[in-house]
Scaffold this motif. Structure first.
Motif, PDB file in Angstrom:
ATOM      1  N   SER A 130       0.825  -1.207   0.000  1.00 52.00           N
ATOM      2  CA  SER A 130       0.000   0.000   0.000  1.00 52.00           C
ATOM      3  C   SER A 130       0.857   1.254   0.000  1.00 52.00           C
ATOM      4  CB  SER A 130      -0.932   0.007   1.210  1.00 52.00           C
ATOM      5  OG  SER A 130      -0.184   0.050   2.419  1.00 52.00           O
ATOM      6  N   ILE A 131       0.368   2.284  -0.695  1.00 49.29           N
ATOM      7  CA  ILE A 131       1.075   3.561  -0.788  1.00 49.29           C
ATOM      8  C   ILE A 131       0.057   4.690  -0.636  1.00 49.29           C
ATOM      9  CG2 ILE A 131       3.024   2.776  -2.177  1.00 49.29           C
ATOM     10  CD1 ILE A 131       1.500   3.753  -4.673  1.00 49.29           C
ATOM     11  N   PRO A 132       0.497   5.849  -0.115  1.00 50.54           N
ATOM     12  CA  PRO A 132      -0.427   6.981   0.014  1.00 50.54           C
ATOM     13  C   PRO A 132      -0.624   7.743  -1.283  1.00 50.54           C
ATOM     14  CG  PRO A 132       1.707   7.553   0.927  1.00 50.54           C
ATOM     15  CD  PRO A 132       1.788   6.104   0.555  1.00 50.54           C
ATOM     16  N   ASP A 133       0.365   7.669  -2.183  1.00 47.57           N
ATOM     17  CA  ASP A 133       0.274   8.430  -3.423  1.00 47.57           C
ATOM     18  C   ASP A 133       1.286   7.874  -4.426  1.00 47.57           C
ATOM     19  OD1 ASP A 133       2.878   9.695  -2.829  1.00 47.57           O
ATOM     20  OD2 ASP A 133       1.739  10.844  -1.344  1.00 47.57           O
ATOM     21  N   ALA A 134       1.168   8.320  -5.682  1.00 48.37           N
ATOM     22  CA  ALA A 134       2.020   7.816  -6.760  1.00 48.37           C
ATOM     23  C   ALA A 134       3.484   8.164  -6.537  1.00 48.37           C
ATOM     24  CB  ALA A 134       1.544   8.371  -8.096  1.00 48.37           C
ATOM     25  N   ALA A 135       3.753   9.346  -6.013  1.00 49.64           N
ATOM     26  CA  ALA A 135       5.152   9.749  -5.792  1.00 49.64           C
ATOM     27  C   ALA A 135       5.848   8.792  -4.826  1.00 49.64           C
ATOM     28  CB  ALA A 135       5.208  11.181  -5.273  1.00 49.64           C
ATOM     29  N   THR A 136       5.133   8.388  -3.773  1.00 48.74           N
ATOM     30  CA  THR A 136       5.710   7.424  -2.841  1.00 48.74           C
ATOM     31  C   THR A 136       5.934   6.083  -3.528  1.00 48.74           C
ATOM     32  OG1 THR A 136       4.594   8.504  -0.989  1.00 48.74           O
ATOM     33  CG2 THR A 136       5.389   6.260  -0.620  1.00 48.74           C
ATOM     34  N   GLY A 137       4.986   5.676  -4.366  1.00 48.68           N
ATOM     35  CA  GLY A 137       5.146   4.433  -5.095  1.00 48.68           C
ATOM     36  C   GLY A 137       6.371   4.432  -5.984  1.00 48.68           C
ATOM     37  N   LEU A 138       6.648   5.548  -6.632  1.00 43.15           N
ATOM     38  CA  LEU A 138       7.821   5.626  -7.495  1.00 43.15           C
ATOM     39  C   LEU A 138       9.105   5.673  -6.680  1.00 43.15           C
ATOM     40  CD1 LEU A 138       6.596   8.028 -10.315  1.00 43.15           C
ATOM     41  CD2 LEU A 138       6.712   5.529 -10.302  1.00 43.15           C
ATOM     42  N   ARG A 139       9.074   6.285  -5.525  1.00 44.32           N
ATOM     43  CA  ARG A 139      10.242   6.252  -4.646  1.00 44.32           C
ATOM     44  C   ARG A 139      10.558   4.800  -4.248  1.00 44.32           C
ATOM     45  NH1 ARG A 139      13.152   9.853  -1.618  1.00 44.32           N
ATOM     46  NH2 ARG A 139      14.193   8.986   0.223  1.00 44.32           N
ATOM     47  N   ILE A 140       9.512   4.040  -3.942  1.00 46.41           N
ATOM     48  CA  ILE A 140       9.698   2.626  -3.599  1.00 46.41           C
ATOM     49  C   ILE A 140      10.205   1.848  -4.806  1.00 46.41           C
ATOM     50  CG2 ILE A 140       8.452   0.524  -2.960  1.00 46.41           C
ATOM     51  CD1 ILE A 140       6.640   2.334  -1.216  1.00 46.41           C
ATOM     52  N   SER A 141       9.633   2.104  -5.976  1.00 51.70           N
ATOM     53  CA  SER A 141      10.076   1.428  -7.189  1.00 51.70           C
ATOM     54  C   SER A 141      11.552   1.689  -7.457  1.00 51.70           C
ATOM     55  CB  SER A 141       9.235   1.900  -8.381  1.00 51.70           C
ATOM     56  OG  SER A 141       9.703   1.342  -9.591  1.00 51.70           O
ATOM     57  N   ASN A 142      11.965   2.940  -7.360  1.00 48.67           N
ATOM     58  CA  ASN A 142      13.371   3.286  -7.591  1.00 48.67           C
ATOM     59  C   ASN A 142      14.283   2.578  -6.592  1.00 48.67           C
ATOM     60  OD1 ASN A 142      12.656   5.003  -9.686  1.00 48.67           O
ATOM     61  ND2 ASN A 142      12.682   6.848  -8.407  1.00 48.67           N
ATOM     62  N   HIS A 143      13.813   2.438  -5.364  1.00 45.66           N
ATOM     63  CA  HIS A 143      14.635   1.838  -4.317  1.00 45.66           C
ATOM     64  C   HIS A 143      14.757   0.325  -4.499  1.00 45.66           C
ATOM     65  CE1 HIS A 143      16.547   1.797  -0.360  1.00 45.66           C
ATOM     66  NE2 HIS A 143      15.857   0.698  -0.105  1.00 45.66           N
ATOM     67  N   PRO A 186      12.175   1.783 -15.724  1.00 50.70           N
ATOM     68  CA  PRO A 186      13.192   2.828 -15.630  1.00 50.70           C
ATOM     69  C   PRO A 186      13.245   3.410 -14.215  1.00 50.70           C
ATOM     70  CG  PRO A 186      11.723   3.199 -17.510  1.00 50.70           C
ATOM     71  CD  PRO A 186      11.096   2.142 -16.658  1.00 50.70           C
ATOM     72  N   HIS A 187      14.296   4.143 -13.920  1.00 49.09           N
ATOM     73  CA  HIS A 187      14.345   4.967 -12.704  1.00 49.09           C
ATOM     74  C   HIS A 187      13.584   6.252 -13.023  1.00 49.09           C
ATOM     75  CE1 HIS A 187      16.304   6.488  -8.954  1.00 49.09           C
ATOM     76  NE2 HIS A 187      15.976   7.636  -9.529  1.00 49.09           N
ATOM     77  N   PHE A 188      12.535   6.522 -12.268  1.00 42.99           N
ATOM     78  CA  PHE A 188      11.683   7.670 -12.548  1.00 42.99           C
ATOM     79  C   PHE A 188      11.962   8.796 -11.555  1.00 42.99           C
ATOM     80  CE2 PHE A 188       9.049   4.221 -14.384  1.00 42.99           C
ATOM     81  CZ  PHE A 188       8.917   4.724 -15.661  1.00 42.99           C
ATOM     82  N   ASP A 189      12.196   9.987 -12.092  1.00 43.14           N
ATOM     83  CA  ASP A 189      12.470  11.151 -11.243  1.00 43.14           C
ATOM     84  C   ASP A 189      11.206  11.892 -10.828  1.00 43.14           C
ATOM     85  OD1 ASP A 189      15.255  10.806 -11.245  1.00 43.14           O
ATOM     86  OD2 ASP A 189      15.427  11.804 -13.183  1.00 43.14           O
ATOM     87  N   SER A 190      10.077  11.571 -11.464  1.00 45.83           N
ATOM     88  CA  SER A 190       8.843  12.277 -11.132  1.00 45.83           C
ATOM     89  C   SER A 190       7.650  11.482 -11.622  1.00 45.83           C
ATOM     90  CB  SER A 190       8.819  13.667 -11.778  1.00 45.83           C
ATOM     91  OG  SER A 190       8.731  13.546 -13.190  1.00 45.83           O
TER      92      SER A 190
END
Length: 353
Positions: A130-143, A186-190
């Protein structure tokens, strides 16, 4: 204390008859399994079924939910003389091409993607966090992205395909990456960069829609989750829950730490190829150094880096079990070595509750 975000786990299975051949009974069996804390769905091929747990707070809930779903599916399959098989690829060769499930979407996929869809008979395990928003999801994906090869090595469970040893631990991964929208993200910056990439893939037709974004990590199209899709379907619910606990640990870590590496797509593709080939018995790339190390060293270093909270004891015990008996690929090969009969592998894998 709850150890982190909520979890959900999806598993895909094959259905086989008494001789180990694929059985086209998925839609019928799926429709007979009702009133569960979770859900059962159709898959691309009639010889497949898919299950998904309810939203889970604890790893114990994940294990119980997966057990219940498998038990009900296996029982319904047994009523028709069939078996539920948690294998990433089909074990027995079959002259009859597996039929597609009668569904408008699936038949459109067959038309649009031709031989790729025709040859795509694979089973995976997907973990939703679970994630609160898409930005958090992408931070997790990048990590999580640089750790994908380690997760793949741990969960490889498809060394055989159509009666042959492929010399890979995860042949499913090799087959799956033929889809034009598959592979490591990919690594997503935004979020804007993510949306632009999604639009480019759907515009050209590499994905019909967001549901066909087949990256190893993606934002779910229908739920507030990030979905990690790197693993073969696991032999047991305990191993699937082990993956879920590690993914949850990585997701929590992502909120406080930067990725250990940002490998270029072609480099990460090579890292994943190595893990698909070697599994746990060889070497994989350690993302912190870029060096090839024994696969277990990378797994141990990953787990040691995580704050697992209430999941820690479960992870320790589950990993000890994998160390003792091997991952799915190792156990499949061990079963085959006894008599060199694929039926022995099926007997060892088939879920009976």
């Amino acid at each position: 204390m709850r150890p982190g975000p909520t979890l959900g786990v999806e598993e895909e299975f094959l259905l086989v008859d008494g001789s180990g051949r694929l059985a086209a009974a998925g839609p019928e069996i799926s429709e007979q399994v009702e009133d569960l804390d979770g859900q059962v769905e159709h898959e691309l091929r009639r010889c497949q079924v898919e299950s998904a747990t309810a939203v889970c707070d604890t790893i114990e809930e994940v294990v119980e939910g997966l057990h219940a779903l498998r038990d009900r599916l296996a029982a319904k399959a047994a009523e028709q003389g069939l078996r539920l098989l948690p294998s990433g690829t089909a074990l027995m060769a079959d002259d009859r091409p597996p039929r597609f499930t009668p569904d408008v979407r699936y038949h459109r996929m067959a038309r649009e993607f031709g031989g790729i869809a025709q040859a795509s008979l694979t089973c995976a395990c997907h973990v939703h966090v679970s994630i609160p928003d898409a930005a958090t999801g992408l931070r997790i994906s990048n990590h999580i992205r640089p750790w994908l090869p380690v997760l793949l090595a741990l969960t490889a469970n498809s060394p055989f395909h159509n009666g042959d040893d492929t010399a890979y631990a995860s042949w499913r991964h090799v087959l799956w990456t033929r889809w034009p929208s598959a592979g490591a993200p990919p690594h997503f910056d935004s979020v804007d960069a993510y949306e632009s990439t999604v639009e480019a893939l759907t515009t050209v037709g590499a994905a019909m829609d967001r549901g066909m974004l087949y990256w190893d990590i993606r934002l779910s199209a229908h739920q507030p989750t990030v979905e990690v899709r790197i693993a073969d379907v696991l032999p047991t619910p305990t191993e699937a829950a082990l993956l879920a606990a590690i993914v949850r640990g990585l997701a929590a870590q992502a909120l406080d730490a930067d990725p250990v590496a940002k490998p270029a797509p072609e480099v990460l593709r090579a890292w994943l190829w190595r893990s698909a080939r070697d599994g746990l018995t060889g070497r994989c790339v350690h993302p912190c150094t870029g060096d090839l190390v024994p696969a277990w060293q990378a797994v141990n270093d990953l787990v040691a880096s995580l704050e697992l909270g209430d999941d820690a004891e479960f992870v320790e015990q589950a990993l000890a079990g994998v160390r003792a008996s091997g991952n799915g690929a190792q156990r499949q090969r061990a079963a085959h070595d006894k008599s060199e009969q694929m039926t022995d592998v099926i007997d060892a894998l088939a879920w009976s509750g």
